[in-house]
Write a protein that holds these residues in place. Structure first.
Motif, short mmCIF file in Angstrom:
data_model
loop_
_atom_site.label_atom_id
_atom_site.label_comp_id
_atom_site.label_asym_id
_atom_site.label_seq_id
_atom_site.Cartn_x
_atom_site.Cartn_y
_atom_site.Cartn_z
N ARG A 32 -24.47 4.88 -16.02
CA ARG A 32 -25.88 5.01 -16.36
C ARG A 32 -26.21 4.23 -17.63
O ARG A 32 -27.26 3.57 -17.71
N GLU A 33 -25.35 4.27 -18.64
CA GLU A 33 -25.57 3.55 -19.89
C GLU A 33 -25.60 2.04 -19.64
O GLU A 33 -26.44 1.32 -20.20
N GLU A 35 -26.31 0.51 -16.75
CA GLU A 35 -27.50 0.17 -15.97
C GLU A 35 -28.74 0.16 -16.84
O GLU A 35 -29.64 -0.68 -16.66
N LYS A 36 -28.84 1.11 -17.78
CA LYS A 36 -29.98 1.13 -18.71
C LYS A 36 -30.01 -0.15 -19.53
O LYS A 36 -31.08 -0.75 -19.74
N ASP A 39 -31.22 -3.10 -17.37
CA ASP A 39 -32.67 -3.08 -17.16
C ASP A 39 -33.40 -3.69 -18.35
O ASP A 39 -34.35 -4.47 -18.20
N VAL A 40 -32.94 -3.34 -19.55
CA VAL A 40 -33.57 -3.88 -20.77
C VAL A 40 -33.29 -5.38 -20.88
O VAL A 40 -34.19 -6.18 -21.14
N SER A 125 -26.29 1.52 -25.65
CA SER A 125 -25.99 2.94 -25.50
C SER A 125 -26.37 3.73 -26.76
O SER A 125 -27.50 3.65 -27.24
#
Length: 569
Positions: A32-33, A35-36, A39-40, A125
């Motif tokens: 999840r970290e 993928e975040k 996205d940015v 993160s």
């Protein structure tokens, strides 16, 4: 530092900080970290350089190898061991730079890796939660460096033609002047005083009178006449500014006999009209060009933006110790721009504007500007790099300069009672430069620029017709692209010929960067749109190249004539 696996089978780093175990990233869901972050990252304009705070080991970066391709990426880690782990994990990816906040050279490392005006700062993160102060300081350092780069870029744009003209018109003087190398360690362990024109100079300058023999006194040319008016004899003056405004400031000092240090881009009128002996030193900006024109460079002198930086570097080259500053306010003390006795007719004494406050030597707020504060940081960077000697701020006002001792000038004078032997100043060392090589290289450069100009004209025509040929879908379009590629390659192969006129390209590069700033970068709505963009940008580029060469040719011819006259004497 310990390497573990997250619950979703990703590499994760565990640190012990203040007796607490902390994970960089997420122990439960590292995917999840990542993928975040993706996205940015994917939303960042591809023109931007990206500076990323942390990577948590960076094994995940392999998944983004394609996204990172052809991007300028810098990772900043807060700890050296995190930097080393990251470098180990990305060793096969060439376009990523990694630096550490823990390094003694971090500030200079950051300056080197920031290459663009457009920068996006991203936190990976939970780094900002674990290292909040480090992240805050890093953002401020990036902001400061971009400000400095912008100031320097604007300076290059404004003075591009002045610097080019000065270089060529100073060549004949350089060929006949003394050189910096004569003075290496000439005043070893002797005290030097750097005199600047800051508002506080009027507080203590008079104390130098009668004490000149105890110090090596180095000043900018602005304050050379100030010292004379106070009955004080300087040992050396220095000028680096190439502007017409500097010539107006220097007029009162042109009849002085103090030895004058100058570089290639110093105002040519000052250099040609100054009565005293001239001493040439090489600016780092011209080292490659000087090698091409006969390798006539001297040792380099650090330049931090103001003449006082060059004076400081010259004192260091002399091996002076201690080095003392007076008049070095780096701020608008008492709301003044300069001291009263260093302000020339027609100049404003007081300022109406400033950018922010910094702490002065007494801990109080004093107004300053981005430019002056950049100079302050330049001094601090120099002092940190050459820490083995003592630096004293005897300005008695102005911004505090980290790394200096605070003393009054009277205290400095009382502590130094020995007379300095300065006889080496008055022994003239005639330079032994290969003027014939300099002349022949200039002639060759002139011929090559004339040839290159013909190709520029051809490229303008080809770009002008490119869209029409594309729309007609004829063979001329393919031939035009091949010809433009050929011309582009010629320009790349002949890049040495552009060293002489490089300064002229500063405004061209900035104007094209702004005019053809392309957010789409490969995502054009049609091929016609892409071809139109390429044609307009190419035409504008070669039109500007053509103009630069047209501007340069008469000056090169004049320099050739001057050197021929010197050689024939």
């Amino acid at each position: 530092m310990k390497i573990e696996e997250s619950f979703d089978n990703k590499e994760i780093i565990k640190l012990e900080i203040a007796n607490r175990s902390i994970y960089l990233g997420s122990k439960y869901n590292m995917t999840r970290e990542i993928e975040k972050f993706k996205d940015v990252f994917n939303e960042i304009n591809k023109h931007y350089q990206v500076i990323i705070f942390g990577a948590a080991g960076g094994s995940w970066i392999r998944e983004m190898k394609e996204q990172f391709k052809e991007r300028e990426i810098v990772f900043v880690e807060p700890l050296d061991e995190l930097k080393e782990k990251l470098i180990e994990n990305i060793s096969e990816i060439n376009n990523i730079k990694v630096i550490s906040l823990e390094s003694d050279t971090f500030q200079s490392d950051l300056k080197k890796v920031i290459t663009k005006r457009f920068v996006q700062f991203v936190v990976f993160s939970n780094y900002d939660l674990i290292f909040p102060k480090e992240g805050y300081d890093l953002k401020n350092s990036i902001k400061d460096d971009i400000t400095d780069k912008t100031i320097n870029e604007n300076t290059r744009v404004v003075f591009s033609k002045d610097w080019f003209e000065n270089y060529l018109k100073n060549l004949p003087v350089i060929a006949q002047s003394e050189r910096l190398n004569k003075y290496r360690a000439a005043f070893s362990k002797k005290p030097a005083i750097i005199v600047s024109a800051g508002p506080s100079l009027e507080k203590n300058i008079q104390l130098l009178k009668g004490n000149e023999d105890k110090f090596v006194i180095i000043t900018g040319i602005r304050t050379l006449s100030t010292l004379r008016n106070e009955g004080i004899k300087a040992d050396f003056a220095c000028v680096i500014d190439g502007s017409e405004a500097m010539y107006n400031v220097a007029k009162e000092s042109l009849n002085e006999e103090t030895h004058l240090f100058f570089s290639e881009s110093s105002n040519y009128k000052i250099i040609n009209e100054y009565k005293g002996e001239k001493v040439y030193f090489t600016s780092p900006n011209y080292i490659n060009l000087n090698i091409k024109l006969g390798n006539f460079s001297t040792d380099l002198v650090y330049q931090g933006g103001s003449v006082a930086h060059s004076c400081l570097a010259i004192a260091e080259y002399f091996d002076c110790d201690p080095i003392v500053f007076i008049g070095q306010d780096l701020a608008y003390t008492n709301n003044q721009i300069h001291s009263k006795n260093a302000t020339i007719k027609g100049e404003k004494l007081e300022t109406d504007n400033f950018d922010f406050y910094v702490k002065d030597i007494y801990g109080n707020d004093v107004p300053t500007t981005y430019s002056l504060d950049s100079f302050r940081k330049g001094f601090e960077e120099f002092i940190k790099g050459y820490y083995e000697r003592t630096y004293i701020n005897a300005t008695e006002g102005g911004a505090n300069i980290n790394g200096t001792l605070i003393k009054t000038l009277k205290e400095v004078i009382d502590e130094n009672n020995n007379v300095i032997d300065k006889s080496c100043i008055y022994r003239y060392d005639r330079p032994n430069l290969d003027k014939e090589t300099m002349l022949n290289e200039l002639k060759d450069n002139l011929k090559e620029l004339i040839k290159i100009k013909k190709f520029a004209k051809e490229a303008i025509i080809e770009n002008d017709n490119l869209v029409g040929n594309f729309k007609a879908n004829n063979k001329k379009f393919k031939k035009a692209l091949e010809r433009l590629d050929y011309i582009d390659n010629i320009y790349k192969q002949k890049k040495d010929q552009f060293l002489l006129i490089n300064s002229l390209f500063a405004p061209v590069i900035k104007a094209i960067d702004i005019q053809f700033y392309d957010e789409k970068v490969g995502n054009y709505e049609s091929e016609l749109e892409h071809v139109t963009f390429i044609a307009e940008k190419g035409k504008t580029l070669y039109e500007n190249v053509n103009e630069c060469i047209d501007f340069a040719l008469p000056y090169i011819n004049d320099a050739i004539k001057s050197l021929e006259d010197i050689i024939s004497e």
